[in-house]
Design a protein around this motif. Structure first.
Motif, mmCIF file in Angstrom:
data_model
loop_
_atom_site.group_PDB
_atom_site.id
_atom_site.type_symbol
_atom_site.label_atom_id
_atom_site.label_comp_id
_atom_site.label_asym_id
_atom_site.label_seq_id
_atom_site.Cartn_x
_atom_site.Cartn_y
_atom_site.Cartn_z
ATOM 1 N N THR A 42 0.836 -1.203 0.000
ATOM 2 C CA THR A 42 0.000 0.000 0.000
ATOM 3 C C THR A 42 0.869 1.251 0.000
ATOM 4 N N ARG A 43 0.214 2.373 -0.259
ATOM 5 C CA ARG A 43 0.879 3.664 -0.204
ATOM 6 C C ARG A 43 -0.076 4.650 0.462
ATOM 7 N N PRO A 44 0.443 5.677 1.133
ATOM 8 C CA PRO A 44 -0.443 6.654 1.784
ATOM 9 C C PRO A 44 -1.030 7.625 0.767
ATOM 10 N N VAL A 45 -2.306 7.927 0.935
ATOM 11 C CA VAL A 45 -3.000 8.899 0.093
ATOM 12 C C VAL A 45 -3.742 9.858 1.022
ATOM 13 N N MET A 46 -3.579 11.154 0.797
ATOM 14 C CA MET A 46 -4.261 12.165 1.610
ATOM 15 C C MET A 46 -5.714 12.290 1.151
ATOM 16 N N VAL A 47 -6.608 12.515 2.096
ATOM 17 C CA VAL A 47 -8.020 12.726 1.790
ATOM 18 C C VAL A 47 -8.357 14.161 2.166
ATOM 19 N N ILE A 48 -8.812 14.924 1.168
ATOM 20 C CA ILE A 48 -9.215 16.310 1.400
ATOM 21 C C ILE A 48 -10.733 16.350 1.317
ATOM 22 N N PHE A 49 -11.380 16.801 2.397
ATOM 23 C CA PHE A 49 -12.841 16.864 2.441
ATOM 24 C C PHE A 49 -13.300 18.248 1.990
ATOM 25 N N LYS A 103 -2.138 13.583 -8.169
ATOM 26 C CA LYS A 103 -0.775 13.763 -7.660
ATOM 27 C C LYS A 103 -0.373 15.214 -7.814
ATOM 28 N N ASP A 104 0.242 15.737 -6.752
ATOM 29 C CA ASP A 104 0.671 17.128 -6.736
ATOM 30 C C ASP A 104 2.072 17.157 -6.115
ATOM 31 N N ALA A 105 2.932 18.011 -6.650
ATOM 32 C CA ALA A 105 4.309 18.077 -6.154
ATOM 33 C C ALA A 105 4.371 18.432 -4.671
ATOM 34 N N SER A 106 3.460 19.306 -4.213
ATOM 35 C CA SER A 106 3.516 19.728 -2.812
ATOM 36 C C SER A 106 2.721 18.816 -1.877
ATOM 37 N N LYS A 107 1.586 18.264 -2.373
ATOM 38 C CA LYS A 107 0.731 17.431 -1.519
ATOM 39 C C LYS A 107 1.035 15.950 -1.626
ATOM 40 N N GLY A 108 1.661 15.545 -2.701
ATOM 41 C CA GLY A 108 1.830 14.115 -2.955
ATOM 42 C C GLY A 108 0.541 13.571 -3.552
ATOM 43 N N GLU A 109 0.223 12.325 -3.281
ATOM 44 C CA GLU A 109 -1.011 11.741 -3.813
ATOM 45 C C GLU A 109 -2.178 12.095 -2.890
ATOM 46 N N TYR A 110 -3.313 12.441 -3.505
ATOM 47 C CA TYR A 110 -4.474 12.832 -2.709
ATOM 48 C C TYR A 110 -5.761 12.564 -3.481
ATOM 49 N N ILE A 111 -6.861 12.550 -2.724
ATOM 50 C CA ILE A 111 -8.192 12.471 -3.318
ATOM 51 C C ILE A 111 -9.051 13.572 -2.713
ATOM 52 N N ILE A 112 -10.064 13.988 -3.463
ATOM 53 C CA ILE A 112 -11.019 14.973 -2.952
ATOM 54 C C ILE A 112 -12.347 14.251 -2.758
ATOM 55 N N VAL A 113 -12.878 14.332 -1.551
ATOM 56 C CA VAL A 113 -14.144 13.682 -1.211
ATOM 57 C C VAL A 113 -15.133 14.755 -0.788
ATOM 58 N N PHE A 114 -16.285 14.782 -1.454
ATOM 59 C CA PHE A 114 -17.306 15.775 -1.110
ATOM 60 C C PHE A 114 -18.166 15.276 0.044
ATOM 61 N N VAL A 115 -18.375 16.169 1.012
ATOM 62 C CA VAL A 115 -19.195 15.868 2.185
ATOM 63 C C VAL A 115 -20.277 16.934 2.300
ATOM 64 N N THR A 116 -21.269 16.635 3.113
ATOM 65 C CA THR A 116 -22.360 17.581 3.327
ATOM 66 C C THR A 116 -22.762 17.556 4.791
ATOM 67 N N ASP A 117 -23.285 18.670 5.264
ATOM 68 C CA ASP A 117 -23.764 18.714 6.646
ATOM 69 C C ASP A 117 -25.260 18.450 6.714
ATOM 70 N N VAL A 118 -25.839 18.067 5.590
ATOM 71 C CA VAL A 118 -27.266 17.751 5.526
ATOM 72 C C VAL A 118 -27.416 16.239 5.498
ATOM 73 N N THR A 119 -28.277 15.709 6.347
ATOM 74 C CA THR A 119 -28.513 14.266 6.320
ATOM 75 C C THR A 119 -29.656 13.963 5.367
ATOM 76 N N TYR A 120 -29.479 12.916 4.626
ATOM 77 C CA TYR A 120 -30.514 12.498 3.697
ATOM 78 C C TYR A 120 -31.144 11.196 4.164
ATOM 79 N N ALA A 121 -31.298 11.048 5.470
ATOM 80 C CA ALA A 121 -31.877 9.832 6.009
ATOM 81 C C ALA A 121 -33.341 9.730 5.588
ATOM 82 N N THR A 122 -33.750 8.521 5.265
ATOM 83 C CA THR A 122 -35.119 8.304 4.801
ATOM 84 C C THR A 122 -35.779 7.200 5.603
ATOM 85 N N LYS A 123 -37.075 7.087 5.413
ATOM 86 C CA LYS A 123 -37.845 5.991 5.994
ATOM 87 C C LYS A 123 -38.908 5.598 4.978
ATOM 88 N N GLU A 124 -39.461 4.424 5.153
ATOM 89 C CA GLU A 124 -40.546 3.983 4.283
ATOM 90 C C GLU A 124 -41.850 4.062 5.065
#
Length: 192
Positions: A42-49, A103-124
């Protein structure tokens, strides 16, 4: 030419057989069979939210995190990210997303993950439908399930998917009216 004993011959033949068998086993390995050994496979990958704040504006939220990714991978399934790494009060915007490792020279390997402060919980909820013009032998009551927001207390008729061949009784309901969700709720339908 040196003389070789029977014992040495059998020992050499056994090693050769083991090598051939091991090569055959390795040839059958798939990517999923590769053992995960941190810093070896494995290799380390940064996660940017990031969160979408509207009007096309996105902002970084919380602290960056680090995950281990197989060296053979060039993307990450968002669902595989440990939920404990998410910024407090945020949820994954799309758990089914697969994001590319950048991949970025300053950050190394990274991914961008989108998050939200809204919950989309549902019920039937179960919605009772009363058939006003049943055919001979037909049960006049039908029940359909409707997915609504977890905290929903009302429902609109546009959210209710009727069984094929039925419609709401004309003029009985309005599309923009919120009808209360409760055990007594029932909607009149008829065969088309």
């Amino acid at each position: 030419m040196s003389n070789i004993s029977r014992r040495q011959f059998l020992k050499g033949a056994g090693v050769a057989t083991l090598a051939v068998a091991a090569a055959g086993m390795l040839a059958g390995c798939s990517k999923e069979d590769v053992p995960v050994i941190p810093e070896v496979t494995t290799r380390p990958v940064m996660v940017i939210f990031m969160a979408d704040k509207g009007n096309g504006e996105t902002v970084v939220v919380g602290e960056t995190a680090k995950i281990d990714v197989l060296k053979t991978e060039n993307s990450v399934k968002v669902a595989d990210i440990d939920k404990k790494l998410l910024p407090e009060g945020y949820y994954l915007e799309n758990e089914k997303a697969v994001v590319e490792i950048r991949k970025d020279a300053s950050k190394g390997e990274y991914i961008i993950v989108f998050v939200t402060d809204v919950t989309y919980a549902t019920k039937e909820v179960e919605v009772k439908l009363h058939v006003t013009n049943p055919t001979l032998g037909e049960d006049p009551q039908k029940i359909v399930k409707v997915t609504v927001a977890k905290d929903a207390t009302t429902i609109r008729i546009g959210q209710i998917k009727l069984p094929e061949g039925y419609e709401f009784v004309p003029g009985a309901y309005e599309a923009d009216v919120d009808y209360p969700i409760n055990d007594a709720m029932q909607f009149a339908i008829k065969h088309v």
